[in-house]
Design a protein around this motif. Structure first.
Motif, mmCIF file in Angstrom:
data_model
loop_
_atom_site.group_PDB
_atom_site.id
_atom_site.type_symbol
_atom_site.label_atom_id
_atom_site.label_comp_id
_atom_site.label_asym_id
_atom_site.label_seq_id
_atom_site.Cartn_x
_atom_site.Cartn_y
_atom_site.Cartn_z
ATOM 1 N N VAL A 1 -9.396 23.781 93.872
ATOM 2 C CA VAL A 1 -8.110 23.443 93.096
ATOM 3 C C VAL A 1 -8.758 22.892 91.744
ATOM 4 C CG1 VAL A 1 -6.007 22.491 92.530
ATOM 5 C CG2 VAL A 1 -6.665 23.095 94.960
ATOM 6 N N GLU A 2 -8.358 23.689 90.725
ATOM 7 C CA GLU A 2 -8.784 23.216 89.390
ATOM 8 C C GLU A 2 -7.648 23.157 88.533
ATOM 9 O OE1 GLU A 2 -11.506 25.212 85.543
ATOM 10 O OE2 GLU A 2 -12.224 25.255 87.898
ATOM 11 N N GLY A 3 -7.360 22.112 87.889
ATOM 12 C CA GLY A 3 -5.972 21.883 87.153
ATOM 13 C C GLY A 3 -6.038 20.563 86.174
ATOM 14 N N GLY B 1 2.950 11.443 99.790
ATOM 15 C CA GLY B 1 2.576 11.865 98.334
ATOM 16 C C GLY B 1 2.387 13.371 98.318
ATOM 17 N N PRO B 2 1.494 13.953 99.404
ATOM 18 C CA PRO B 2 1.239 15.429 99.220
ATOM 19 C C PRO B 2 2.597 16.264 99.378
ATOM 20 C CG PRO B 2 -0.343 14.501 100.895
ATOM 21 C CD PRO B 2 0.744 13.018 100.526
ATOM 22 N N SER B 3 3.565 16.114 100.111
ATOM 23 C CA SER B 3 4.733 16.719 100.286
ATOM 24 C C SER B 3 5.523 16.619 99.099
ATOM 25 C CB SER B 3 5.560 16.413 101.383
ATOM 26 O OG SER B 3 4.800 16.550 102.585
ATOM 27 N N GLU B 4 5.641 15.446 98.523
ATOM 28 C CA GLU B 4 6.172 15.095 97.285
ATOM 29 C C GLU B 4 5.437 15.980 95.890
ATOM 30 O OE1 GLU B 4 9.156 13.826 96.849
ATOM 31 O OE2 GLU B 4 9.425 12.995 98.885
ATOM 32 N N ALA B 5 4.241 16.111 96.135
ATOM 33 C CA ALA B 5 3.475 16.838 94.970
ATOM 34 C C ALA B 5 3.998 18.161 95.121
ATOM 35 C CB ALA B 5 2.075 16.677 95.248
ATOM 36 N N ILE B 6 3.889 18.636 96.354
ATOM 37 C CA ILE B 6 4.319 20.177 96.649
ATOM 38 C C ILE B 6 5.666 20.428 96.248
ATOM 39 C CG2 ILE B 6 4.652 21.761 98.491
ATOM 40 C CD1 ILE B 6 2.482 20.277 99.922
ATOM 41 N N GLU B 7 6.831 19.437 96.454
ATOM 42 C CA GLU B 7 7.885 19.923 95.972
ATOM 43 C C GLU B 7 8.236 19.848 94.349
ATOM 44 O OE1 GLU B 7 10.535 20.478 97.816
ATOM 45 O OE2 GLU B 7 10.381 19.494 99.499
ATOM 46 N N ALA B 8 7.389 19.319 93.582
ATOM 47 C CA ALA B 8 7.076 19.309 92.357
ATOM 48 C C ALA B 8 6.279 20.437 91.778
ATOM 49 C CB ALA B 8 6.522 18.053 91.863
ATOM 50 N N GLY B 9 5.877 21.282 92.708
ATOM 51 C CA GLY B 9 5.014 22.326 92.102
ATOM 52 C C GLY B 9 3.608 22.343 92.170
ATOM 53 N N ALA B 10 2.880 21.106 92.559
ATOM 54 C CA ALA B 10 1.448 20.712 92.390
ATOM 55 C C ALA B 10 0.598 21.516 93.282
ATOM 56 C CB ALA B 10 1.120 19.350 92.644
ATOM 57 N N SER B 11 -0.561 22.137 92.711
ATOM 58 C CA SER B 11 -1.546 22.756 93.567
ATOM 59 C C SER B 11 -2.534 21.936 94.042
ATOM 60 C CB SER B 11 -2.339 23.630 92.838
ATOM 61 O OG SER B 11 -2.774 23.124 91.613
ATOM 62 N N GLY B 12 -2.519 20.674 93.893
ATOM 63 C CA GLY B 12 -3.461 19.706 94.406
ATOM 64 C C GLY B 12 -2.852 18.315 94.475
ATOM 65 N N PHE B 13 -3.269 17.327 95.383
ATOM 66 C CA PHE B 13 -2.853 15.782 95.354
ATOM 67 C C PHE B 13 -4.045 15.068 95.288
ATOM 68 C CE2 PHE B 13 -1.651 12.190 97.701
ATOM 69 C CZ PHE B 13 -0.703 11.650 97.109
ATOM 70 N N GLY C 1 7.881 23.575 106.553
ATOM 71 C CA GLY C 1 8.636 24.739 105.314
ATOM 72 C C GLY C 1 7.759 24.642 104.109
ATOM 73 N N LEU C 2 6.686 23.379 103.943
ATOM 74 C CA LEU C 2 5.873 23.610 102.720
ATOM 75 C C LEU C 2 4.323 24.126 103.042
ATOM 76 C CD1 LEU C 2 6.673 19.688 101.472
ATOM 77 C CD2 LEU C 2 7.801 22.010 100.853
ATOM 78 N N THR C 3 3.890 24.929 101.995
ATOM 79 C CA THR C 3 2.624 25.133 102.188
ATOM 80 C C THR C 3 1.638 24.319 101.747
ATOM 81 O OG1 THR C 3 3.386 27.549 101.700
ATOM 82 C CG2 THR C 3 0.836 26.985 101.452
ATOM 83 N N PRO C 4 0.803 23.498 102.916
ATOM 84 C CA PRO C 4 0.025 22.312 102.594
ATOM 85 C C PRO C 4 -1.082 22.889 101.460
ATOM 86 C CG PRO C 4 0.167 22.572 104.665
ATOM 87 C CD PRO C 4 0.757 24.019 103.821
ATOM 88 N N ILE C 5 -1.357 21.653 100.510
ATOM 89 C CA ILE C 5 -2.194 21.901 99.354
ATOM 90 C C ILE C 5 -3.378 20.840 99.657
ATOM 91 C CG2 ILE C 5 -0.521 22.351 97.608
ATOM 92 C CD1 ILE C 5 -0.360 19.436 96.888
#
Length: 471
Positions: free
Chosen positions: A132-134, A183-195, A218-222
């Motif tokens: 992941v790069e961002g 944290g990771p699930s919350e990050a995914i909910e906000a659209g993040a590609s990495g945590f 239901g979330l795609t892990p990052i």
């Protein structure tokens, strides 16, 4: 590994015992004078012994890190079986525990651009692999990330910079570990590609702290990782200068299922062998260090305590059972499996205690003892007091692996260890034998030996039994 027939027979025997055990005993419980007279002898023998430290040294040296489902985990099971036999336990057997297998291959992090430099990080258990790069977006705590609008982190990396507080009782770990688990699930909910997160730890060394994370259904892990504390602080300073781009590269992920085992050893009671005082620790560890404080020390402490009881001229009435639990680190799988396998034997379990908070000295004792066992609880506390242990009724709770059984009504005791420095080492490469004080381990062995012996000698029970509605 297939459980041998002798192990299955032993397990069946235990399962059949509850039919002969009475319902929850609510008569007044006390410790006989003759048992109390043995406590000083047991204390002094434990304080003079290095057995607990030697067992800890053996596990961390001969097996080393033993992540659940790994080849080393299987070797640890064989090691525990052999050690129980070597110490002269009367019965030794295995109970299978199956779980999803997570593996770590490699990981790295880098700041890109004008301030290019490496970042020391480690993948959180359960993280998928990927690069992941961002742009990094910093959040001071989990609540700030939870408040991020949906889609606001699209293509970005969320970074939670929460500083965990140091505490003797480890109370700062709850908020820190929640960042890791939520944290990771919350990050995914906000659209993040990495945590990324600041490690849930209290050290200032360049050693990141791993640990399990979860992703909501239901979330795609990052890709998700923890930065060492110095690297988290470095990244925060860099973000104060200008926006920063980071690349995370993680090669890890789930790889089918694995089966390990709870390894169980018993010292048979003299007159009530079907009733059990359980002490234990978890056998697995994370892969970064050698799992010395988490939790080889607990294995050494509880095995040695039972061995010292076995060496007494007269054994206590009840059986002392030591459980080396499988896969605590990734979800209490061994503790849950034990509770399920022994649910029908709940009232046969007098009381349980678990050593899973390092190798610091025990400073406090408490239990779930109900009113009818208050006198016995006080007597145990008095016997522990010469070790510098304070009676702390109403404080604390059951250890992690016994908590699933405690939820069903198992009585528990807490031998509270000084964890001031525990989270300097927890889940890091620094969790190694050299951090352990043999004298502190001996004090722990003395505490567990005195507690287990007196509980196993008690006239009356400590309240184990199915919970009533609303309890």
């Amino acid at each position: 590994m297939r459980v041998p027939l002798w192990a299955s027979a032993a397990t069946l025997l235990i399962a059949l015992q509850p039919a002969t055990v009475a319902a929850r005993d609510t008569s007044a419980t006390r410790i006989p004078d003759e048992a109390l007279a043995v406590a000083p002898q047991l204390r002094e023998a434990a304080l003079a012994s290095r057995l607990g430290y030697e067992i800890t040294e053996s596990l961390t040296t001969e097996v080393g890190p033993r992540m659940a489902g790994s080849e080393a985990d299987a070797r640890a099971v064989k090691w525990a079986q052999a050690k129980f036999h070597e110490l002269g336990f009367d019965k030794v057997w295995l109970e299978p525990v199956t779980f999803p297998k997570w593996i770590r291959r490699s990981e790295s992090g880098h700041v890109l651009g004008e301030n290019a430099q490496p970042l020391t990080l480690t993948a959180l258990g359960g993280s998928p692999g990927g690069t992941v790069e961002g742009e990094v977006v910093r959040f001071a705590d989990l609540a700030a990330l939870e408040a991020a609008p949906a889609g606001s982190l699209a293509g970005k990396i969320a970074f939670v910079d929460y500083r965990m507080e140091r505490a003797r009782d480890g109370s700062g770990y709850g908020p820190g570990s929640r960042v890791r688990s939520r944290g990771p699930s919350e990050a995914i909910e906000a659209g993040a590609s990495g945590f990324l997160m600041r490690s849930a730890g209290t050290d200032s060394h360049r050693n990141p702290h791993t640990g399990i994370t979860r992703f909501d259904d239901g979330l795609t892990p990052i890709p998700s990782a923890a930065l060492s504390v110095p690297d988290a602080e470095q990244l925060t300073r860099l973000l104060a200068l200008r926006p920063q781009q980071v690349r995370m590269q993680i090669d890890a992920g789930w790889d089918g299922e694995a089966t390990s085992h709870n390894v169980i050893g018993e010292i048979t009671g003299s007159s009530k062998p079907g009733e059990v005082v359980l002490i234990g620790a978890h056998l697995d560890s994370w892969d970064l260090g050698t799992g010395a404080v988490d939790d080889a020390a607990g294995v050494g402490i509880t095995m040695a305590a039972a061995k010292l009881i076995a060496d007494l001229p007269q054994r206590p009435a009840r059986t002392i059972r030591v459980v080396a639990f499988a896969n605590e680190e990734q979800g209490l799988y061994g503790g849950k499996a034990y509770a399920a396998a022994h649910a029908d034997a709940l009232t046969a379990h007098q009381i349980a205690a678990e050593s899973d908070f390092g190798a610091g000295r025990v400073y406090g004792y408490s239990s779930s003892a109900p009113a009818h066992a208050a006198e016995a609880d006080r007597q145990i506390a008095q016997a522990l007091a010469p070790l510098g242990i304070e009676h702390m009724p109403g404080k604390g709770g059951p250890g992690p692996d016994i908590s699933p059984f405690a939820a069903q009504g198992l009585a528990w005791a807490r031998l509270a260890q000084d964890g001031t420095d525990y989270f300097d080492l927890h889940h890091t490469p620094d969790d190694t034998l050299d951090k352990i004080d043999p004298d502190a381990v001996a004090q722990n062995v003395a505490a567990y030996a005195v507690f287990a012996y007196l509980a196993a000698s008690a006239q009356g029970g400590f309240g184990s039994g199915p919970k009533a509605a609303g309890e």
